[in-house]
Each structure stands twice: as structure tokens, then as C-alpha cells.
Design a protein around this motif. Structure first.
Motif, PDB file in Angstrom:
ATOM      1  N   THR A 274      31.550  42.917  23.340  1.00 10.61           N
ATOM      2  CA  THR A 274      32.908  42.950  22.773  1.00 10.61           C
ATOM      3  C   THR A 274      33.933  42.461  23.786  1.00 10.61           C
ATOM      4  N   PHE A 275      33.824  42.953  25.014  1.00 11.00           N
ATOM      5  CA  PHE A 275      34.788  42.570  26.043  1.00 11.00           C
ATOM      6  C   PHE A 275      34.724  41.074  26.328  1.00 11.00           C
ATOM      7  N   ASP A 276      33.498  40.552  26.480  1.00 14.43           N
ATOM      8  CA  ASP A 276      33.378  39.122  26.781  1.00 14.43           C
ATOM      9  C   ASP A 276      33.892  38.270  25.625  1.00 14.43           C
ATOM     10  N   ALA A 277      33.653  38.713  24.399  1.00 13.72           N
ATOM     11  CA  ALA A 277      34.157  37.968  23.239  1.00 13.72           C
ATOM     12  C   ALA A 277      35.680  37.937  23.245  1.00 13.72           C
ATOM     13  N   LEU A 278      36.295  39.034  23.637  1.00 11.12           N
ATOM     14  CA  LEU A 278      37.761  39.111  23.638  1.00 11.12           C
ATOM     15  C   LEU A 278      38.385  38.167  24.665  1.00 11.12           C
ATOM     16  N   ILE A 279      37.771  38.039  25.837  1.00 15.94           N
ATOM     17  CA  ILE A 279      38.391  37.228  26.894  1.00 15.94           C
ATOM     18  C   ILE A 279      37.909  35.776  26.873  1.00 15.94           C
ATOM     19  N   SER A 280      37.079  35.433  25.870  1.00 13.45           N
ATOM     20  CA  SER A 280      36.568  34.066  25.744  1.00 13.45           C
ATOM     21  C   SER A 280      37.215  33.379  24.540  1.00 13.45           C
ATOM     22  N   SER A 281      37.449  32.084  24.668  1.00  9.00           N
ATOM     23  CA  SER A 281      37.992  31.306  23.550  1.00  9.00           C
ATOM     24  C   SER A 281      36.909  31.076  22.509  1.00  9.00           C
ATOM     25  N   ALA A 283      36.183  28.924  18.517  1.00 12.90           N
ATOM     26  CA  ALA A 283      36.640  27.806  17.697  1.00 12.90           C
ATOM     27  C   ALA A 283      37.810  28.219  16.815  1.00 12.90           C
ATOM     28  N   TYR A 284      37.845  29.502  16.475  1.00 13.09           N
ATOM     29  CA  TYR A 284      38.840  29.977  15.512  1.00 13.09           C
ATOM     30  C   TYR A 284      39.978  30.785  16.140  1.00 13.09           C
ATOM     31  N   ARG A 285      39.953  31.001  17.471  1.00 16.24           N
ATOM     32  CA  ARG A 285      41.054  31.740  18.102  1.00 16.24           C
ATOM     33  C   ARG A 285      41.039  31.523  19.602  1.00 16.24           C
ATOM     34  N   ASN A 286      42.173  31.826  20.228  1.00 16.29           N
ATOM     35  CA  ASN A 286      42.283  31.758  21.686  1.00 16.29           C
ATOM     36  C   ASN A 286      41.823  33.075  22.308  1.00 16.29           C
ATOM     37  N   SER A 287      41.588  33.035  23.591  1.00 15.63           N
ATOM     38  CA  SER A 287      41.136  34.233  24.288  1.00 15.63           C
ATOM     39  C   SER A 287      42.284  35.202  24.518  1.00 15.63           C
ATOM     40  N   LYS A 288      41.912  36.485  24.698  1.00 16.09           N
ATOM     41  CA  LYS A 288      42.872  37.513  25.092  1.00 16.09           C
ATOM     42  C   LYS A 288      42.961  37.540  26.626  1.00 16.09           C
ATOM     43  N   THR A 289      44.079  38.059  27.128  1.00 14.00           N
ATOM     44  CA  THR A 289      44.158  38.298  28.567  1.00 14.00           C
ATOM     45  C   THR A 289      43.282  39.500  28.904  1.00 14.00           C
ATOM     46  N   ILE A 290      42.994  39.668  30.191  1.00 14.58           N
ATOM     47  CA  ILE A 290      42.177  40.811  30.610  1.00 14.58           C
ATOM     48  C   ILE A 290      42.849  42.116  30.203  1.00 14.58           C
ATOM     49  N   ASP A 291      44.142  42.226  30.440  1.00 20.70           N
ATOM     50  CA  ASP A 291      44.867  43.455  30.094  1.00 20.70           C
ATOM     51  C   ASP A 291      44.842  43.715  28.593  1.00 20.70           C
ATOM     52  N   PHE A 320      34.697  42.959  38.945  1.00 18.57           N
ATOM     53  CA  PHE A 320      34.409  41.625  38.422  1.00 18.57           C
ATOM     54  C   PHE A 320      35.490  40.622  38.821  1.00 18.57           C
ATOM     55  N   ASP A 321      35.030  39.424  39.166  1.00 17.87           N
ATOM     56  CA  ASP A 321      35.938  38.345  39.548  1.00 17.87           C
ATOM     57  C   ASP A 321      36.226  37.489  38.317  1.00 17.87           C
ATOM     58  N   PHE A 322      37.223  37.897  37.535  1.00 18.32           N
ATOM     59  CA  PHE A 322      37.517  37.195  36.286  1.00 18.32           C
ATOM     60  C   PHE A 322      38.129  35.813  36.526  1.00 18.32           C
ATOM     61  N   ASP A 323      38.687  35.594  37.695  1.00 14.24           N
ATOM     62  CA  ASP A 323      39.285  34.287  37.986  1.00 14.24           C
ATOM     63  C   ASP A 323      38.232  33.180  38.000  1.00 14.24           C
ATOM     64  N   ASN A 324      36.987  33.563  38.302  1.00 12.41           N
ATOM     65  CA  ASN A 324      35.931  32.552  38.414  1.00 12.41           C
ATOM     66  C   ASN A 324      35.034  32.479  37.181  1.00 12.41           C
ATOM     67  N   ILE A 325      35.433  33.178  36.108  1.00 13.01           N
ATOM     68  CA  ILE A 325      34.659  33.086  34.874  1.00 13.01           C
ATOM     69  C   ILE A 325      34.960  31.762  34.206  1.00 13.01           C
ATOM     70  N   GLU A 326      33.901  31.017  33.907  1.00 17.54           N
ATOM     71  CA  GLU A 326      34.087  29.714  33.270  1.00 17.54           C
ATOM     72  C   GLU A 326      33.842  29.834  31.773  1.00 17.54           C
ATOM     73  N   VAL A 327      34.908  29.736  30.995  1.00 16.56           N
ATOM     74  CA  VAL A 327      34.807  29.759  29.539  1.00 16.56           C
ATOM     75  C   VAL A 327      35.498  28.524  28.990  1.00 16.56           C
ATOM     76  N   GLU A 328      34.970  28.020  27.894  1.00 14.30           N
ATOM     77  CA  GLU A 328      35.555  26.818  27.304  1.00 14.30           C
ATOM     78  C   GLU A 328      36.931  27.103  26.728  1.00 14.30           C
ATOM     79  N   GLU A 329      37.822  26.191  26.971  1.00 12.27           N
ATOM     80  CA  GLU A 329      39.168  26.299  26.404  1.00 12.27           C
ATOM     81  C   GLU A 329      39.232  25.536  25.090  1.00 12.27           C
TER      82      GLU A 329
END
Length: 329
Positions: A274-281, A283-291, A320-329
Motif C-alpha cells: 500500500t505504501f509503495d503504491a501511494l508514493i509511486s506514479s 498510469a491513472y494518477r500521480n504519486s503522493k508525497t511521503i508525508d 529508508f532513503d526515499f530520495d533514491n527511490i526510482e519510480v517512473e514519472e
């Protein structure tokens, strides 16, 4: 037959132990600790050392401590006439004994104690072997399957490994066993393997899914079972995977399980997923911020998600180092 080294400075005691155990075990003897230590240097087949407590020279506790330091896989047992708590605490802490036998003992008691000690030791060794088997499986086939899933959809690229990272740290924070950690590691890497059976046009769709398309998405759990169900070594892992979309309040799928009916590994992966889905972009929505994602996670504690799992995640989220997580924009 398991080989047992019996150590006692009283010949009559040695013979009594030998007569009691010799029908089921290979018994060798030593008259003191130094003799036992010398014997162990030349015979690596000894599985257990049973030592008297009070002997001239080194005590039984000192001998068993030596065994722990040099032969940690040997089962260590102490025969003693003393039951004072400080003496027993010293035997446990210094000799690292598995069991102590209080004098006077009966042959039946001694034989049962030795049998149980071997039974417990064998179970522990089997668990270690299972853990190593899981790790071997992970480094080969599991990693390859996970990579194949990531290649299918650019929006989920790297997702399995991120979910695995979150899940493992949560499990460690909750003090789960090494066996549970191994199961969760493999299950988190493969939790969405059934998505291979979902058509790409559904995965990439930007509009709202139809009821039929949503049902196809939900069926990825069944696809996972078909893909992995024939691999016997993954039985425990499959039990986690098939439940990772269950919700703590019973509103999940496919079984409508609730609370602790859901395996702990599945409850942990549900949060990580759930958490990873929220912070990842997507096709149908943008990602959430960590907060933003953390606020949603907190709001779902005790509802969609297990409250205790949420609390464990919140305690370690800064690792966790979220700055270095690579997710597609």
C-alpha cells in the motif's frame, strides 16, 4: 546412532549412564574435562556431551563452556546434585547448557531427556536448512521471476524489491523469526506475480476500470496460485501471497479474512504494498508525497491495515532513503 561423550570422574557413574543409553546411542567416555577436550579434538562425530558438574580440575560447566566456544553444534547437558538457582544460572550462562539433569536420576528420566534434546536439536537444524533453502531459491529463480514481472509494466519497475525492503524491515522491527523473515522476503518479491496474467491494456488504462476489468485485476491472486502452486518449497510462501489483499477489517479479497486470521506475513506485505503504491506514479494518477502517504497509512490503522504493523512501520520509516527511490514519472 548418535555419538554421546559422557564425562565423569566416578567410574560407576560412567557405567550407569553407558548402560542406560547404549542401546540407542553410541557412547564414549572420559574421566575428566581435560580428557574430554582431548577426545573432542580427534573425533568430530560427537553430537552430545553429558558432563558431571563437580570434578577434579575443570568443572563440568567449564568443559561445556569450552564445547560451546569450539564446537557450538554439540548438544551440552549437565548432571548435577545442586539445584540452587545461582549454580544453575551459572551453568546456563557460562556452559550454555541445553538441559540439566538433577541427581539422583532414573534411567527412564535420563533416556527421555536425551531423546528430547536430540529431537529439539534436529528440529532447529531443519529450520536452518529451510532458511538456507529459501535463500538459495531467492538468489536464483525468485529474483529472475521478480525481474520478469517488473519488465512487464514500467509503472511497477523495481516495485517488488521496494516492497520487499519495507516488509523485511517491518518484520525485523516486530521481532519475527529468521524463518518468518525468509518467507516474507520471498513472498514480497512474488506477491504480484499473478499480474503477468493481466492484459497490459488494463494495467496501462488511464480511465476508470469497468467491473469486468477490475475483476480481472482481482483475479491476479488466483493467477499467482496457478503459477506458484506446483512448487512444493513455496507452500508457506503461497499461503502469504494469496492473503496479501485481505484487509484487517474483513473488507479485502479474495476470502474476506479479518484480523489475525490473516497470516502476519500477508499483513506486513499489505502495508508495504500500500505504501509503495501511494508514493509511486501510476498510469491513472500521480504519486503522493511521503508525508501524504504516511497520513493515509495512519488513517487505515485498524481498518485496512493491522494497527501493530502500522506502528512498527512508523517506528522505522526513517531508515529508508526515499530520495533514491526510482519510480517512473
Amino acid at each position: 546412532m548418535y555419538k554421546i561423550l559422557v564425562v565423569d570422574d566416578e567410574p560407576d557413574n560412567l557405567q550407569l549412564v553407558k548402560r542406560t543409553l547404549r542401546r540407542q546411542y553410541d557412547i564414549v567416555t572420559a574421566n575428566n574435562a581435560d580428557e574430554a577436550i582431548e577426545y573432542l579434538k580427534n573425533d568430530s562425530s560427537v553430537e552430545m556431551v553429558i558432563s558431571d558438574h563437580r570434578m577434579p580440575g575443570k568443572s563440568g560447566v567449564e568443559l561445556l563452556h569450552h564445547c560451546f566456544e569450539h564446537y557450538p553444534n554439540i548438544i551440552r547437558m549437565l548432571i548435577t546434585a545442586y539445584s540452587e538457582v545461582p549454580i544453575l544460572v551459572d551453568a546456563i550462562n557460562t556452559g550454555k547448557i541445553h538441559k540439566y539433569i538433577k541427581k539422583p536420576w532414573t534411567p527412564e528420566e535420563l533416556l527421555l531427556t536425551v531423546d528430547k534434546a536430540f529431537e529439539t536439536s534436529n528440529l532447529s537444524r531443519e529450520n536452518v536448512k529451510l532458511i538456507n533453502d529459501f535463500k538459495d531459491l531467492f538468489t536464483g529463480t525468485i529474483s529472475a521471476i521478480s525481474d520478469a514481472l517488473d519488465e512487464k509494466d514500467k509503472y511497477t519497475c523495481g516495485r517488488s524489491k521496494r516492497v520487499c525492503e519495507y516488509a523485511i524491515e517491518i518484520a525485523k522491527e516486530m521481532n519475527l523469526t529468521d524463518m518468518e523473515l525468509s518467507k516474507i522476503e520471498v513472498a514480497s518479491l512474488l506477491h504480484d506475480i499473478g499480474m503477468i496474467g493481466v492484459p497490459e491494456y488494463i494495467l496501462h488504462k488511464t480511465d476508470k476500470l469497468t467491473d469486468e476489468e477490475y475483476l480481472t485485476i482481482k483475479n491476479h491472486v488466483e493467477y499467482s496460485l496457478k503459477i506458484l502452486g506446483s512448487i512444493k518449497q513455496l507452500d508457506a510462501v503461497v499461503n502469504i501471497i494469496k492473503c496479501h489483499h485481505e484487509r484487517y477489517d474483513g473488507s479485502g479479497y479474495p476470502y474476506g479474512m479479518r484480523g489475525e486470521e490473516i497470516p502476519i506475513g500477508a499483513r506486513i506485505i499489505a502495508l508495504a504494498d500500500t505504501f509503495d503504491a501511494l508514493i509511486s506514479s501510476r498510469a491513472y494518477r500521480n504519486s503522493k508525497t511521503i508525508d501524504e502517504a504516511l497520513e493515509i497509512i495512519k488513517a487505515q490503522a485498524g481498518k485496512q491495515l493491522d494497527y501493530n504493523v502500522v506502528q512498527a512501520f512508523l517506528r522505522i520509516v526513517n531508515k529508508f532513503d526515499f530520495d533514491n527511490i526510482e519510480v517512473e514519472e
